[in-house]
Design an enzyme around this catalytic site. Structure first.
Site, short mmCIF file in Angstrom:
data_model
loop_
_atom_site.label_atom_id
_atom_site.label_comp_id
_atom_site.label_asym_id
_atom_site.label_seq_id
_atom_site.Cartn_x
_atom_site.Cartn_y
_atom_site.Cartn_z
N GLU A 1 79.55 123.29 80.60
CA GLU A 1 80.19 124.20 81.53
C GLU A 1 79.66 123.93 82.92
O GLU A 1 78.48 123.66 83.10
CB GLU A 1 79.88 125.65 81.14
CG GLU A 1 80.81 126.18 80.09
CD GLU A 1 80.48 127.61 79.72
OE1 GLU A 1 81.33 128.48 79.88
OE2 GLU A 1 79.35 127.84 79.27
N ASP B 1 76.65 124.26 74.95
CA ASP B 1 76.58 125.58 75.57
C ASP B 1 75.13 125.80 75.97
O ASP B 1 74.23 125.71 75.14
CB ASP B 1 77.03 126.65 74.57
CG ASP B 1 77.03 128.03 75.19
OD1 ASP B 1 77.36 128.14 76.39
OD2 ASP B 1 76.68 129.00 74.49
N ASP C 1 77.00 131.55 70.12
CA ASP C 1 76.75 130.31 70.84
C ASP C 1 77.43 129.10 70.21
O ASP C 1 77.97 128.25 70.90
CB ASP C 1 75.25 130.06 70.96
CG ASP C 1 74.56 131.18 71.70
OD1 ASP C 1 75.12 131.64 72.72
OD2 ASP C 1 73.48 131.61 71.27
#
Ligand code: ZN
Length: 434
Positions: free
Chosen positions: A270, A183, A352
């Site tokens: 991502e 992340d 997170d």
């Protein structure tokens, strides 16, 4: 065939600096002239000019008194400009890039030698008037040397980016090995989950120091009159601080990506539509500062060389709002909320860490799905010289070697995604020639 680019520092003599200045000037003039011709041709015919169309204009220009100095420039340097310009135009027409821009003498200058550059001891030997230029070659140039791009930074330093080709392919993807989810954050640069533990990597300590310094120097430069000598000097200082800043950042991104790739076979991130996010003003500063796009590129090519995989999951995947334990999805999670408790199963989440867990799980799901559907191929393939080994759920834009934004062609059926890589690292796959 594998390709790799190595960037080396050049130390031209005073005469060579003159020759380079002349070549930069000719190449820039020819780009701007050619771009103008493309615009005129487009107005008249609805089409741009091809590389050969552009090249065919050169002999005439070299005969005319006002532009006969073009003859002083090594001809293949000008022909490379024609190639890059026609490509930039094509990328624009195919919806992958913005309209090509005119080049300014105040920015980074560069020229390309498409062939015939050799290494002779600690020099690079260029064809034409430039000849042998002293170079700091920190790693062996052991491939077949193809395109060499010579550039001058605003700080006055000279570099050559040497693109080499090697026989053989990248290693086959291994079937075992660990999968890690990453992340990318603002408070911490990256939060990872490898199936066992959550790790946090904060931004490099020195970065904010240079960042503050940069802001100060930029403000000073902005106060000077445009076009004045003082402004020019102040801008040079800004360029120097920016260089320090970006060196610190690159170094950090290289080390972190190396560490992650050495310890994992599959990396899930991502898919950041960085351009889309930069439009959000609150986030913009942090995003441009942290260099996520560069980081993902570094991960991509390092994984490729080690036979690993980069998986990019859809950026609309609710990685933060999903409970990694029971998959309950909460409706709201403001950016400043760092921890939360799942109303369904009662698990207490660090924002997170939870996101990294979800990203990893989604990557594993995508990988399994793509194997089932036969969408996932281990073949690397090339686009503009960039082999890629990336699985993606949607495509976003990145920048190519010329610094132009390039989007994959719309409507692509494949789930594989290729992206070009900006040539700013010491060793990166290059986006030149194909
Ligand atoms: Zn839950």
């Amino acid at each position: 065939m594998r390709r790799q680019a190595v960037k080396v520092r050049l130390y031209p003599t005073d005469e060579q600096i003159q020759v380079l200045a002349q070549h930069f000037g000719c190449a820039r003039w020819w780009w701007n002239y050619g771009l103008n011709q493309c615009i005129e041709t487009y107005k008249a015919t609805g089409k741009g000019l091809s590389q050969s169309g552009l090249n065919s204009l050169l002999p005439g220009l070299k005969k005319v008194k006002e532009t006969e100095w073009l003859g002083e420039c090594y001809s293949q340097v000008l022909q490379s400009v024609s190639l890059n310009l026609s490509r930039a135009y094509q990328n624009f027409f195919e919806g992958r890039a913005k309209y090509p821009r005119f080049k300014s003498k105040h920015h980074r200058q560069s020229i390309q030698y498409p062939q015939k550059v050799k290494q002779v001891d600690s020099c690079l030997k260029f064809p034409g008037k430039l000849g042998s230029v002293k170079a700091k070659i920190h790693r062996p140039l052991d491939g077949a040397i193809k395109t060499v791009t010579v550039s001058k930074c605003p700080t006055g330093k000279y570099y050559a980016s040497v693109l080499m080709e090697y026989e053989g392919d990248y290693p086959e993807a291994k079937k075992d090995g660990k999968t890690i989810g990453i992340d990318l954050g603002i408070k911490d640069f990256a939060i990872t989950y490898d199936g066992n533990k959550v790790s946090k990597y904060s931004n490099p300590r020195h970065l904010s120091k240079y960042e503050k310094k940069l802001a100060v120097k930029q403000r000073i430069a902005a106060r000077k009159n445009k076009g004045s000598n003082r402004r020019r000097k102040a801008n040079k200082i800004v360029a120097r601080v920016y260089e320090l800043f970006s060196n610190v950042r690159q170094d950090y991104l290289h080390k972190l990506s190396r560490k992650i790739v050495d310890n994992n076979q599959v990396v899930v991130v991502e898919n950041l539509n960085v351009k889309g996010m930069v439009r959000n003003h609150k986030l913009s500063k942090a995003i441009s500062d942290t260099g996520w796009g560069t980081f993902v590129n570094f991960l991509g090519y390092k994984l490729e060389r080690s036979g690993g995989k980069l998986i990019e999951i859809n950026r609309w995947f609710p990685s933060s709002k999903l409970c990694s334990n029971c998959h309950y999805q909460i409706s709201e999670l403001p950016l400043d909320v760092r921890t939360w408790t799942c109303p369904s199963c009662g698990t207490h989440h660090d924002r997170d860490g939870n996101a990294a867990m979800n990203i990893r799980a989604e990557g594993i799901r995508m990988l399994a799905l793509s194997v089932v559907e036969g969408l996932f191929s281990t073949d690397t393939y090339y686009n503009g010289g960039n082999p890629r080994n990336v699985v993606s759920s949607s495509g976003t834009g990145e920048a190519n070697a010329n610094g132009e934004d390039v989007r994959p062609i719309r409507g692509r059926k494949s789930k594989m995604r290729q992206s070009s890589v900006k040539l700013e690292a010491h060793t990166v796959p290059s986006g030149q020639s194909g």
